[in-house]
Design a protein around this motif. Structure first.
Motif: not given
Ligand code: B12
Length: 277
Positions: A146-147, A191, A193, A195, A222, A239-241
């Motif tokens: 997840h990037d 980052t 996402l 567990t 996440g 918390v937020e990017a």
């Molecule tokens: C998109 C997505 C995917 C895409 C990823 C595409 C990509 N290029 O990233 C794809 C389809 C590839 C994918 C695959 C998988 N996924 Co997925 N995915 C998601 C989804 C829908 C959204 C994640 C996301 O992008 N969120 C938005 C971004 C912006 O959030 P973020 O990275 O957290 O960043 C925010 C903050 O956290 C913060 N932040 C992050 N880091 C940092 C650092 C600092 C310093 C600061 C200040 C802030 C900060 O900034 C951002 C906000 O401004 C989530 C569900 C959900 N609704 O969250 C599931 C989810 C993360 N996925 C999940 C899973 C299980 C998988 C798979 C294992 C599924 C499978 N069985 O095949 C696979 C991975 C396979 C592997 N290779 O290991 C689970 C994880 C469960 C868990 N808790 O472990 C989730 C939660 C879905 C679920 N409910 O089950 N996934």
């Protein structure tokens, strides 16, 4: 079809009633993004190249932004001026609207693409990269594909004058250490996402400490919670990017440590943050 609808609406003198009948409340004309009071303060006010480019970014219009940047440079504009006073201003406007919940993730990504593309055109003209405030290394941890969040962090850092070294996703811990040794970042962001992957934070800390590197590590994503992150030293919960450049500023300008960031997170990012309340 649309023409017929407009013709029909024109004939109605009381279309608000119809809207109410269908439970739609009319609250006046939609506000354009550039008319938001905060955005007005941020964008260049005078009509001209700077404002045009800032609006291109605000609207996430990469093609227009590219064309307008090329034209401005052909007309003799200074590339650094375009980066700092046009493209980045547009991105600042986007951040303001995102913070208020008026813009969403796709808006950020489109605007980021437009801005980064414009910056690349300016840098090509310059013949080198624009000076940066400092370097930050960013990764999605080992095992994690997840990037999107990490990409946003990279984009916000670049938009704010930092050299963001994008290590990519599923980055093995030794590669994070190697990147830290080579790039001497002021901050590392990690980052996760899932567990299953967030345990990488502790491993990164241990590997960095073994290499004698005490760079603060912002950990987010996440699945991540503050108390989990704070189990490892040298870290803070992110918390937020869009917070990342503000945190980097606090490190560069005010010498804040990871402990200070843990204690002063909300003050540093300048807003209420539930996880830190
Ligand atoms: C998109 C997505 C995917 C895409 C990823 C595409 C990509 N290029 O990233 C794809 C389809 C590839 C994918 C695959 C998988 N996924 Co997925 N995915 C998601 C989804 C829908 C959204 C994640 C996301 O992008 N969120 C938005 C971004 C912006 O959030 P973020 O990275 O957290 O960043 C925010 C903050 O956290 C913060 N932040 C992050 N880091 C940092 C650092 C600092 C310093 C600061 C200040 C802030 C900060 O900034 C951002 C906000 O401004 C989530 C569900 C959900 N609704 O969250 C599931 C989810 C993360 N996925 C999940 C899973 C299980 C998988 C798979 C294992 C599924 C499978 N069985 O095949 C696979 C991975 C396979 C592997 N290779 O290991 C689970 C994880 C469960 C868990 N808790 O472990 C989730 C939660 C879905 C679920 N409910 O089950 N996934």
């Amino acid at each position: 079809m649309v023409d017929r609808l407009i013709e029909y609406m024109d004939k109605l003198d009381d279309y608000e009633k119809i809207a109410i009948r269908y439970n739609v409340k009319i609250e006046g004309p939609a506000l354009k993004p550039e008319d938001d009071p905060e955005v007005i303060e941020i964008l260049p006010k005078e009509e001209g190249t700077q404002r045009t480019l800032a609006l291109d970014v605000l609207y996430g219009d990469k093609d227009k932004c590219d064309a307008d940047t090329e034209k401005a440079l052909d007309d003799g504009a200074d590339p650094i001026d375009l980066i700092n006073n046009a493209l980045m201003k547009g991105m600042d406007g986007v951040s303001a609207l995102y913070t208020k919940g008026e813009f969403f993730l796709p808006d950020l990504m489109l605007a980021g693409d437009a801005m980064m593309s414009g910056v690349a055109i300016c840098e090509k003209k310059l013949g080198h990269k624009a000076d940066s405030k400092a370097t930050v290394c960013c990764c999605a941890v080992e095992g994690d594909p997840h990037d999107i969040g990490k990409n946003l962090i990279v984009m916000f850092l670049n938009a704010n004058g930092y050299n963001a070294v994008d290590l990519g996703r599923d980055v093995p811990t030794p590669d994070v250490v190697k990147a830290a040794e080579e790039n001497k970042p002021v901050l590392i962001t990690a980052t996760a996402l899932m567990t299953t992957t967030m345990t990488a934070f502790g491993k990164i800390v241990a590997a960095l400490q073994e290499a004698g590197i005490d760079t603060p590590i912002g950990c987010g994503g996440g699945a991540v919670r503050r108390d989990f992150v704070e189990e490892s030293p040298q870290t803070f919960y992110g918390v937020e990017a869009y917070h990342v450049p503000k945190i980097a500023d606090a490190i560069v300008d005010d010498g804040k440590t990871w402990e200070d960031i843990r204690n002063e997170y909300a003050d540093i990012v300048g807003e209420y943050v539930a996880a830190y309340s």
